[in-house]
Design a protein around this motif. Structure first.
Motif, short mmCIF file in Angstrom:
data_model
loop_
_atom_site.label_atom_id
_atom_site.label_comp_id
_atom_site.label_asym_id
_atom_site.label_seq_id
_atom_site.Cartn_x
_atom_site.Cartn_y
_atom_site.Cartn_z
N GLU A 80 61.74 64.05 43.14
CA GLU A 80 61.63 64.67 41.82
C GLU A 80 60.18 64.91 41.43
N MET A 81 59.24 64.35 42.16
CA MET A 81 57.82 64.47 41.82
C MET A 81 57.13 65.56 42.63
N TRP A 82 57.88 66.49 43.21
CA TRP A 82 57.31 67.57 44.02
C TRP A 82 56.28 68.38 43.25
N PHE A 83 56.45 68.47 41.94
CA PHE A 83 55.58 69.33 41.15
C PHE A 83 54.15 68.82 41.07
N ILE A 84 53.92 67.52 41.28
CA ILE A 84 52.57 66.98 41.19
C ILE A 84 51.71 67.52 42.33
N ILE A 85 52.23 67.49 43.54
CA ILE A 85 51.49 68.04 44.68
C ILE A 85 51.32 69.55 44.49
N THR A 86 52.35 70.23 44.01
CA THR A 86 52.25 71.66 43.78
C THR A 86 51.18 71.98 42.74
N LEU A 87 51.11 71.21 41.68
CA LEU A 87 50.09 71.40 40.66
C LEU A 87 48.69 71.20 41.22
N ILE B 87 38.03 69.35 41.00
CA ILE B 87 39.01 68.90 41.99
C ILE B 87 39.03 67.37 42.06
N ARG B 88 37.86 66.73 41.99
CA ARG B 88 37.80 65.27 41.99
C ARG B 88 38.56 64.70 40.79
N ASP B 89 38.37 65.31 39.62
CA ASP B 89 39.07 64.86 38.43
C ASP B 89 40.58 65.04 38.58
N LYS B 90 40.99 66.18 39.11
CA LYS B 90 42.43 66.42 39.30
C LYS B 90 43.01 65.47 40.34
N ALA B 91 42.26 65.14 41.38
CA ALA B 91 42.74 64.19 42.39
C ALA B 91 42.94 62.82 41.76
N LYS B 92 41.99 62.41 40.92
CA LYS B 92 42.12 61.11 40.25
C LYS B 92 43.32 61.09 39.32
N ARG B 93 43.53 62.19 38.62
CA ARG B 93 44.58 62.23 37.60
C ARG B 93 45.96 62.53 38.17
N LEU B 94 46.02 63.20 39.32
CA LEU B 94 47.31 63.59 39.89
C LEU B 94 47.65 62.84 41.18
N LEU B 95 46.74 62.84 42.13
CA LEU B 95 47.07 62.31 43.46
C LEU B 95 47.12 60.79 43.52
N ILE B 96 46.19 60.13 42.84
CA ILE B 96 46.19 58.65 42.91
C ILE B 96 47.48 58.08 42.34
N PRO B 97 47.92 58.49 41.13
CA PRO B 97 49.22 57.98 40.66
C PRO B 97 50.38 58.38 41.55
N PHE B 98 50.35 59.62 42.08
CA PHE B 98 51.41 60.09 42.96
C PHE B 98 51.51 59.20 44.20
N ILE B 99 50.38 58.94 44.83
CA ILE B 99 50.37 58.12 46.05
C ILE B 99 50.80 56.69 45.73
N PHE B 100 50.32 56.14 44.62
CA PHE B 100 50.70 54.78 44.23
C PHE B 100 52.21 54.67 44.05
N PRO C 183 56.57 67.48 49.99
CA PRO C 183 57.04 66.69 48.84
C PRO C 183 58.55 66.55 48.72
N VAL C 184 59.31 67.46 49.30
CA VAL C 184 60.76 67.35 49.22
C VAL C 184 61.26 66.13 49.99
N SER C 185 60.54 65.74 51.05
CA SER C 185 60.95 64.57 51.84
C SER C 185 60.45 63.26 51.23
N ASN C 186 59.76 63.34 50.12
CA ASN C 186 59.24 62.15 49.44
C ASN C 186 60.40 61.35 48.87
N PRO C 187 60.30 60.00 48.89
CA PRO C 187 61.36 59.21 48.28
C PRO C 187 61.49 59.50 46.78
#
Length: 93
Positions: free
Chosen positions: A72-79, A18-31, A65-69
């Motif tokens: 189109e990146m909704w799938f990252i949170i879903t993943l 989960i830590r690896d997935k957070a680094k690879r998915l959530l950090i870029p998503f949030i940035f 994620p649908v309310s995100n600016p």
């Protein structure tokens, strides 16, 4: 295929995976979400969906994620949510 080629197949601990997935998915998503918020805020009058730069809207864009600016990146949170349930998937396989 999605779960098979990840660390799940290599029997890594849940926290490590989960830590690896957070680094690879959530950090870029949030940035990219924050960068998009700032750009949309600067150019608000020109935007089809203007934003307000508030803590509430930033949190909502991550939780909903649908309310995100970057809607189109909704799938990252879903993943990422799918990977949170990987022990269930591993058990069922």
């Amino acid at each position: 295929g999605l779960l098979y080629y990840t660390k799940i197949r290599k029997d890594k601990k849940y926290v490590v995976t989960i830590r690896d997935k957070a680094k690879r998915l959530l950090i870029p998503f949030i940035f990219f979400t924050l960068v998009t918020f700032v750009l949309k805020y600067i150019f608000n009058p020109l935007m089809k969906r203007p934003v307000e730069l508030s803590f509430k809207q930033i949190i909502n864009s991550v939780l909903y994620p649908v309310s995100n600016p970057l809607g189109e990146m909704w799938f990252i949170i879903t993943l990422f949510i799918i990977f949170l349930f990987y022990p269930v998937f591993k058990w069922s396989l």
